[in-house]
Design an enzyme around this catalytic site. Structure first.
Site, PDB file in Angstrom:
ATOM      1  N   GLY A   4     -13.555  61.342 -15.268  1.00 28.07           N
ATOM      2  CA  GLY A   4     -13.996  62.177 -14.139  1.00 28.07           C
ATOM      3  C   GLY A   4     -12.809  62.641 -13.321  1.00 28.07           C
ATOM      4  O   GLY A   4     -12.906  62.855 -12.112  1.00 28.07           O
ATOM      5  N   GLY A  43     -12.809  65.556 -10.740  1.00 22.68           N
ATOM      6  CA  GLY A  43     -13.679  65.531  -9.557  1.00 22.68           C
ATOM      7  C   GLY A  43     -12.884  65.339  -8.280  1.00 22.68           C
ATOM      8  O   GLY A  43     -11.653  65.295  -8.289  1.00 22.68           O
ATOM      9  N   ILE A  59     -15.196  66.492 -18.172  1.00 23.22           N
ATOM     10  CA  ILE A  59     -15.985  67.393 -19.028  1.00 23.22           C
ATOM     11  C   ILE A  59     -15.487  68.832 -18.932  1.00 23.22           C
ATOM     12  O   ILE A  59     -15.903  69.681 -19.705  1.00 23.22           O
ATOM     13  CB  ILE A  59     -17.501  67.341 -18.736  1.00 23.22           C
ATOM     14  CG1 ILE A  59     -17.786  67.602 -17.264  1.00 23.22           C
ATOM     15  CG2 ILE A  59     -18.102  66.039 -19.210  1.00 23.22           C
ATOM     16  CD1 ILE A  59     -19.254  67.934 -17.005  1.00 23.22           C
ATOM     17  N   ARG A  60     -14.616  69.094 -17.962  1.00 26.34           N
ATOM     18  CA  ARG A  60     -14.015  70.434 -17.877  1.00 26.34           C
ATOM     19  C   ARG A  60     -12.502  70.315 -17.920  1.00 26.34           C
ATOM     20  O   ARG A  60     -11.956  69.273 -17.585  1.00 26.34           O
ATOM     21  CB  ARG A  60     -14.418  71.120 -16.579  1.00 26.34           C
ATOM     22  CG  ARG A  60     -15.892  71.435 -16.571  1.00 26.34           C
ATOM     23  CD  ARG A  60     -16.325  72.271 -15.401  1.00 26.34           C
ATOM     24  NE  ARG A  60     -17.766  72.447 -15.512  1.00 26.34           N
ATOM     25  CZ  ARG A  60     -18.651  71.547 -15.105  1.00 26.34           C
ATOM     26  NH1 ARG A  60     -18.248  70.449 -14.521  1.00 26.34           N
ATOM     27  NH2 ARG A  60     -19.940  71.738 -15.289  1.00 26.34           N
ATOM     28  N   ASP A 115     -16.816  64.008 -22.768  1.00 24.25           N
ATOM     29  CA  ASP A 115     -17.593  63.224 -21.812  1.00 24.25           C
ATOM     30  C   ASP A 115     -17.646  61.746 -22.174  1.00 24.25           C
ATOM     31  O   ASP A 115     -17.306  61.348 -23.291  1.00 24.25           O
ATOM     32  CB  ASP A 115     -18.957  63.866 -21.555  1.00 24.25           C
ATOM     33  CG  ASP A 115     -20.028  63.465 -22.520  1.00 24.25           C
ATOM     34  OD1 ASP A 115     -20.255  62.269 -22.688  1.00 24.25           O
ATOM     35  OD2 ASP A 115     -20.670  64.374 -23.078  1.00 24.25           O
ATOM     36  N   TYR A 152     -29.166  57.397  -8.845  1.00 22.86           N
ATOM     37  CA  TYR A 152     -27.716  57.160  -8.711  1.00 22.86           C
ATOM     38  C   TYR A 152     -27.449  55.779  -8.105  1.00 22.86           C
ATOM     39  O   TYR A 152     -26.594  55.025  -8.593  1.00 22.86           O
ATOM     40  CB  TYR A 152     -27.147  58.274  -7.836  1.00 22.86           C
ATOM     41  CG  TYR A 152     -25.728  58.095  -7.349  1.00 22.86           C
ATOM     42  CD1 TYR A 152     -24.644  58.171  -8.223  1.00 22.86           C
ATOM     43  CD2 TYR A 152     -25.462  57.888  -5.991  1.00 22.86           C
ATOM     44  CE1 TYR A 152     -23.343  58.038  -7.756  1.00 22.86           C
ATOM     45  CE2 TYR A 152     -24.171  57.763  -5.520  1.00 22.86           C
ATOM     46  CZ  TYR A 152     -23.112  57.832  -6.409  1.00 22.86           C
ATOM     47  OH  TYR A 152     -21.826  57.701  -5.953  1.00 22.86           O
ATOM     48  N   LYS A 160     -25.511  52.768  -9.952  1.00 27.93           N
ATOM     49  CA  LYS A 160     -24.281  52.161  -9.424  1.00 27.93           C
ATOM     50  C   LYS A 160     -24.456  50.648  -9.258  1.00 27.93           C
ATOM     51  O   LYS A 160     -23.548  49.873  -9.546  1.00 27.93           O
ATOM     52  CB  LYS A 160     -23.892  52.812  -8.091  1.00 27.93           C
ATOM     53  CG  LYS A 160     -23.256  54.188  -8.248  1.00 27.93           C
ATOM     54  CD  LYS A 160     -21.878  54.095  -8.892  1.00 27.93           C
ATOM     55  CE  LYS A 160     -21.168  55.421  -9.026  1.00 27.93           C
ATOM     56  NZ  LYS A 160     -19.922  55.339  -9.796  1.00 27.93           N
ATOM     57  N   ILE A 199     -17.387  60.471   1.683  1.00 30.01           N
ATOM     58  CA  ILE A 199     -15.942  60.730   1.758  1.00 30.01           C
ATOM     59  C   ILE A 199     -15.731  62.193   2.174  1.00 30.01           C
ATOM     60  O   ILE A 199     -16.422  63.089   1.674  1.00 30.01           O
ATOM     61  CB  ILE A 199     -15.266  60.460   0.403  1.00 30.01           C
ATOM     62  CG1 ILE A 199     -15.488  58.987   0.010  1.00 30.01           C
ATOM     63  CG2 ILE A 199     -13.772  60.760   0.462  1.00 30.01           C
ATOM     64  CD1 ILE A 199     -14.912  58.605  -1.341  1.00 30.01           C
TER      65      ILE A 199
END
Ligand code: AKB
Length: 368
Positions: A35, A38, A64-65, A82, A182, A186, A222
């Site tokens: 990730g 991000g 993923i990008r 991924d 989510y 987690k 954040i």
């Protein structure tokens, strides 16, 4: 592919140096960041490239990008793919001797409620794949692999506002009944980490004792001056600041009295790096709360109006997203992190605006 659609092909290393080590040669020592493209990856790649520069340990990124060029320049190798692509993970295993994993890839709380099963696949299957990779790495090079996992205040689930407003700052083990996919993911990720760290293959004769050094931080919302988040429920605070700096009106999706903990991105990155470097014998837990300040949405709006007098902030609460915020604590108790590894954020709410957010976002949008 299990993650959200990516326009880029899977498993493509964007590197001229990426190759499998020939048999008999030593693999390159590496830290892996998933990730990496991000919001948190943005700051973490810089911190890790500073820390490992000249050490012979490669910083290897996955997302993923494609990474932005500036981010890409901070890594030895970067892979487009991924966290559910087990063929890609096998290749990484063959190419690198991975010493540390920073597993940042996740689908956040708001986005996850539109596609809960996809969130589960990315957040749970992805985490399991990375933990297994870490355990296999530990077996192959005979040393524990450090696994740093960002969790979230989303693991909490307060039953109602009256309870939220009356409880003292929550400790790590209280009210862990999340209402989002989510949050459930987690919380389970925290348990998986503890299992892999302490009990993995409990009954196997050939088991390696404690293959993973699992370290986890439960982050609050954040606020970054450099990037705008997407798919989260704490996004209203950074969105308010960035909209004001860009000269756009902002309609806030929670009530003025909504209150959850927040921190700045530099303090979040500093915390990850500090926990990763901490003396393991001083760590009394796998999972630590941290926090900096707990403003209401109206207190954030007041500061935005003070620093950006032309800004226009209004409130149009969305009942469902408000419900998520109401289930999260107003404050968390981070005394264990302060005691065990010296967590100490630099910013208060006001100093975050004065010395970090306002100068950086203004420079960003002036230059845009
Ligand atoms: C979200 O809003 O989903 C995240 C988080 C609090 O973990 N920013």
């Amino acid at each position: 592919m299990c993650a959200a659609a990516s326009s880029a092909p899977s498993s493509v290393p964007t590197s001229n140096t990426a190759h499998s080590s020939p048999p008999g040669t030593r693999r390159t020592a590496a830290v892996l960041v998933t990730g990496a493209g991000g919001e948190m990856g943005h700051g973490l790649l810089k911190a890790l490239s500073d820390r490992y520069d000249g050490t012979g340990t490669a910083v290897v990124a996955m997302d993923i990008r494609e990474l932005e060029p500036a981010q890409r320049a901070l890594c030895r190798d970067a892979f487009v793919g991924d966290v559910c692509d087990t063929a890609l993970l096998e290749r990484l295993l063959a190419m690198y001797e991975i010493m540390e994993i920073y597993h940042l890839a996740a689908l956040l709380s708001t986005r996850g409620e539109y596609s809960p099963e996809t969130a589960h696949t990315v957040n749970v299957t992805g985490t399991l794949n990375l933990l297994r990779l870490a355990a296999e790495q530990a077996r192959s090079h005979g040393a524990r692999v450090k696994f740093v996992f960002p969790s979230s205040i989303a693991v909490y689930g307060l039953p109602d506002l009256a309870t939220k407003n009356s409880v003292p700052p929550l400790r790590e083990d209280q009210f862990c009944e999340p209402i989002t996919m989510y949050g459930c993911n987690k919380l389970y990720g925290e348990h998986l980490g503890r299992y892999y760290a302490r009990h993995y293959r409990l009954l196997a004769k050939d088991r390696m004792d404690r293959p993973i050094d699992f370290r986890c931080i439960r982050f609050p919302g954040i606020i970054s001056a450099d990037t705008v988040p997407s798919g989260g429920t704490s996004d209203y605070a950074p969105e308010m600041v960035h909209a004001a700096a860009a000269g756009r009106p902002y309609s806030c999706f929670v009530r003025p009295d909504a209150r959850i903990p927040f921190m700045t991105m530099p303090d979040a990155i500093d915390a990850i790096v500090r926990l990763a470097a901490a003396d393991g014998t001083r760590l009394t837990r796998c999972v630590y709360n941290i926090t900096s300040f707990s403003p209401s949405a109206s207190e954030i709006a007041e500061l935005v109006r003070e620093f950006f007098p032309a800004s226009e902030v209004s409130f149009q609460p969305d009942a469902a997203r408000q419900g998520i915020v109401d289930s999260w604590p107003a404050e968390v108790d981070d005394s264990a992190a302060r005691r065990d590894w010296g967590y100490r954020p630099e910013h208060t709410l006001r100093s975050a605006f004065e010395s970090y957010l306002v100068p950086r976002v203004m420079a960003h949008y002036r230059g845009a």
